[in-house]
Design a protein around this motif. Sequence first.
Motif, mmCIF file in Angstrom:
data_model
loop_
_atom_site.group_PDB
_atom_site.id
_atom_site.type_symbol
_atom_site.label_atom_id
_atom_site.label_comp_id
_atom_site.label_asym_id
_atom_site.label_seq_id
_atom_site.Cartn_x
_atom_site.Cartn_y
_atom_site.Cartn_z
ATOM 1 N N VAL A 249 0.838 -1.206 0.000
ATOM 2 C CA VAL A 249 0.000 0.000 0.000
ATOM 3 C C VAL A 249 0.868 1.250 0.000
ATOM 4 C CG1 VAL A 249 -1.723 1.296 1.297
ATOM 5 C CG2 VAL A 249 -1.887 -1.194 1.164
ATOM 6 N N ILE A 250 1.875 1.281 0.865
ATOM 7 C CA ILE A 250 2.745 2.457 0.969
ATOM 8 C C ILE A 250 3.460 2.711 -0.352
ATOM 9 C CG2 ILE A 250 4.785 3.393 2.119
ATOM 10 C CD1 ILE A 250 3.919 1.747 4.606
ATOM 11 N N LEU A 251 4.054 1.672 -0.919
ATOM 12 C CA LEU A 251 4.802 1.830 -2.164
ATOM 13 C C LEU A 251 3.883 2.207 -3.320
ATOM 14 C CD1 LEU A 251 7.155 -1.260 -1.780
ATOM 15 C CD2 LEU A 251 7.765 1.143 -1.469
ATOM 16 N N GLY A 252 2.673 1.657 -3.345
ATOM 17 C CA GLY A 252 1.727 2.020 -4.401
ATOM 18 C C GLY A 252 1.332 3.483 -4.342
ATOM 19 N N LEU A 253 1.089 3.984 -3.136
ATOM 20 C CA LEU A 253 0.704 5.392 -2.986
ATOM 21 C C LEU A 253 1.862 6.333 -3.270
ATOM 22 C CD1 LEU A 253 -1.557 5.188 0.198
ATOM 23 C CD2 LEU A 253 -2.282 5.425 -2.185
ATOM 24 N N LEU A 254 3.112 5.845 -3.163
ATOM 25 C CA LEU A 254 4.280 6.670 -3.481
ATOM 26 C C LEU A 254 4.541 6.749 -4.986
ATOM 27 C CD1 LEU A 254 6.888 5.598 -0.764
ATOM 28 C CD2 LEU A 254 5.825 7.840 -1.002
ATOM 29 N N THR A 255 3.922 5.869 -5.762
ATOM 30 C CA THR A 255 4.178 5.828 -7.203
ATOM 31 C C THR A 255 3.715 7.124 -7.869
ATOM 32 O OG1 THR A 255 3.830 3.438 -7.178
ATOM 33 C CG2 THR A 255 3.780 4.531 -9.321
ATOM 34 N N PRO A 256 4.581 7.780 -8.647
ATOM 35 C CA PRO A 256 4.193 9.041 -9.295
ATOM 36 C C PRO A 256 3.016 8.865 -10.250
ATOM 37 C CG PRO A 256 6.573 8.750 -9.365
ATOM 38 C CD PRO A 256 5.995 7.445 -8.892
ATOM 39 N N ALA A 257 2.126 9.859 -10.253
ATOM 40 C CA ALA A 257 0.943 9.808 -11.114
ATOM 41 C C ALA A 257 1.023 10.816 -12.258
ATOM 42 C CB ALA A 257 -0.313 10.084 -10.291
ATOM 43 N N ARG A 258 2.113 11.556 -12.322
ATOM 44 C CA ARG A 258 2.290 12.529 -13.400
ATOM 45 C C ARG A 258 3.324 12.014 -14.389
ATOM 46 N NH1 ARG A 258 -2.219 15.498 -13.075
ATOM 47 N NH2 ARG A 258 -2.493 16.423 -11.008
ATOM 48 N N ARG A 259 3.071 12.225 -15.658
ATOM 49 C CA ARG A 259 4.005 11.745 -16.670
ATOM 50 C C ARG A 259 5.202 12.671 -16.795
ATOM 51 N NH1 ARG A 259 0.724 12.701 -22.312
ATOM 52 N NH2 ARG A 259 0.118 14.867 -21.989
ATOM 53 N N TRP A 260 6.312 12.118 -17.275
ATOM 54 C CA TRP A 260 7.558 12.864 -17.375
ATOM 55 C C TRP A 260 7.635 13.646 -18.685
ATOM 56 C CZ3 TRP A 260 12.834 10.781 -19.142
ATOM 57 C CH2 TRP A 260 13.853 11.674 -18.804
ATOM 58 N N VAL A 261 7.087 13.065 -19.767
ATOM 59 C CA VAL A 261 7.188 13.676 -21.094
ATOM 60 C C VAL A 261 5.797 14.106 -21.551
ATOM 61 C CG1 VAL A 261 7.806 13.292 -23.513
ATOM 62 C CG2 VAL A 261 9.211 12.301 -21.690
ATOM 63 N N SER A 262 5.651 15.367 -21.901
ATOM 64 C CA SER A 262 4.367 15.886 -22.378
ATOM 65 C C SER A 262 4.166 15.509 -23.844
ATOM 66 C CB SER A 262 4.334 17.407 -22.233
ATOM 67 O OG SER A 262 5.304 18.004 -23.086
ATOM 68 N N ASP A 263 2.914 15.641 -24.306
ATOM 69 C CA ASP A 263 2.617 15.366 -25.720
ATOM 70 C C ASP A 263 3.415 16.299 -26.627
ATOM 71 O OD1 ASP A 263 0.871 13.365 -25.090
ATOM 72 O OD2 ASP A 263 -0.924 14.615 -25.203
ATOM 73 N N GLU A 264 3.518 17.558 -26.229
ATOM 74 C CA GLU A 264 4.235 18.543 -27.052
ATOM 75 C C GLU A 264 5.696 18.150 -27.223
ATOM 76 O OE1 GLU A 264 5.073 23.395 -27.118
ATOM 77 O OE2 GLU A 264 4.200 22.433 -25.347
ATOM 78 N N ARG A 265 6.320 17.711 -26.116
ATOM 79 C CA ARG A 265 7.728 17.305 -26.199
ATOM 80 C C ARG A 265 7.866 16.019 -27.021
ATOM 81 N NH1 ARG A 265 12.312 18.638 -23.435
ATOM 82 N NH2 ARG A 265 11.111 19.998 -22.067
ATOM 83 N N LEU A 266 6.915 15.093 -26.865
ATOM 84 C CA LEU A 266 6.967 13.848 -27.635
ATOM 85 C C LEU A 266 6.903 14.137 -29.130
ATOM 86 C CD1 LEU A 266 6.893 10.735 -27.886
ATOM 87 C CD2 LEU A 266 4.399 10.895 -27.673
ATOM 88 N N TYR A 267 5.967 14.998 -29.538
ATOM 89 C CA TYR A 267 5.838 15.309 -30.966
ATOM 90 C C TYR A 267 7.092 15.994 -31.497
ATOM 91 C CZ TYR A 267 0.898 14.238 -30.242
ATOM 92 O OH TYR A 267 -0.273 13.610 -29.925
ATOM 93 N N ALA A 268 7.715 16.838 -30.675
ATOM 94 C CA ALA A 268 8.953 17.485 -31.101
ATOM 95 C C ALA A 268 10.067 16.454 -31.296
ATOM 96 C CB ALA A 268 9.375 18.525 -30.063
ATOM 97 N N ILE A 269 10.139 15.479 -30.408
ATOM 98 C CA ILE A 269 11.150 14.432 -30.535
ATOM 99 C C ILE A 269 10.871 13.567 -31.762
ATOM 100 C CG2 ILE A 269 12.041 12.329 -29.447
ATOM 101 C CD1 ILE A 269 11.591 13.736 -26.731
#
Length: 442
Positions: A249-269
């Motif tokens: 439970v503790i480790l699951g709640l610590l898992t980040p819920a925000r993505r690192w790469v945005s759609d805009e950055r992905l399309y640029a790459i």
Amino acid sequence: MNESRLSDLARLPPEPVDRLTHPFGRFLRIETLGGMVLLVAALIAFVLSNSPWAHTFAEFWESPVGLRFGTFEFVRSLREWINDALMTGFFFLVAVELKRELVLGELSNPRIAALSIAGALGGMIMPAALYLLLQAGQAGGAGWGTVMATDTAFVIGCLALLGRRVPPVLGVFMLSLAIVDDIGAILVVAIGYSEQIAWLPVAFAVVCIICIATLARIGVRSMHAYFAMGVLVWLAIDASGIHATIAGVILGLLTPARRWVSDERLYAILDEVVAHPDAAADSGDTKDRETLQVAATAARETLPPVERLEIALHPWVSFVVMPVFALANAGLPIAFTGLEVSLTTTIFLAFVVGKPAGILTFCWLAVRMGIAARAPGLSWGVLAGGSVLGGIGFTMALFIAGRAFDQHLIDSAKAGIFAASIVSGALGVALLAWVSRSGSRC
């Protein structure tokens, strides 16, 4: 190059193994099949526990498994490894799903979330209170935590039987409610059914948890590092006397819920990939290969870690962890003469009566007080049918019963759990079918 050729090139290259993996992947993604597999595993356990091989079957789960180095010994029965270690993966997935729902899903709306949370609280408090009332002064009095949780897989399976006759919003509500009360149930296990606590291992676990949060904060993205730290947290909590599954439970709640790469950055790459199309070389550090590697990482990191982990773990938990748990814990020898009838009846009433009454009452109070709101399509009639399904407590109820009851009471508890799950499932499906057919509003 014709349009059909371009369309083929836009897909990943096919392999012969895809003929097996693609249908199997689709099979795994159907969540309701998890409930079917769990039911089959429970039936197998029940049949074997009443067969000529019953003694062998029971002894198998008590087989010692572990490590021995001289005087050092880390050995448990196979059943204990399943309940203490393998089930950590289940609770990790539950916490990850809760985190995703709270940040990205339906529960990101505070008032909608409040309805599920209120229902979960009512579904924990009222059955436990009814249980304590009926078992006061009796041998099973300590087992109140058994009646607090709802089995997610079986509830979703029952809703699947009704198909489009029930609104999809009920599935979201029941899933959210089950996740919240699963978290509540494991907290009850950690606090109410743990041994004497050793505080030094707890302190070490806290240090490891702080390290995990720090690694996420500074941008470490290696799953291996987090897995290693998670194992240390599990070992420390296990050594402390607190039930080790709380680590999931503790480790699951610590898992980040925000993505690192945005759609805009992905399309640029990806534009960079298009700008460097010459990747003919099979090896070597070239600009093209570097661009492709960056694109591969970016494509992976556009999904938040909670979603990636949920996608990766859900099939394993649904089709491996839960069926194995059922095989190890759902065996019930038919010997009605040895049952503690008052305990079986109490568990049955707590689930079949207390659970829906608690869910409905707390939901009504939350809406009445303006704390929560019902989603469109979630009428009181539909909510009543879902609340009755909440009395299916199979998996978590067996899990807590194994911690709460002595050996001479465990079969009586299982009988109550099985009977309540069958009756709650049948009544809930019947009520929802009637509500959908008549268009009733409670």
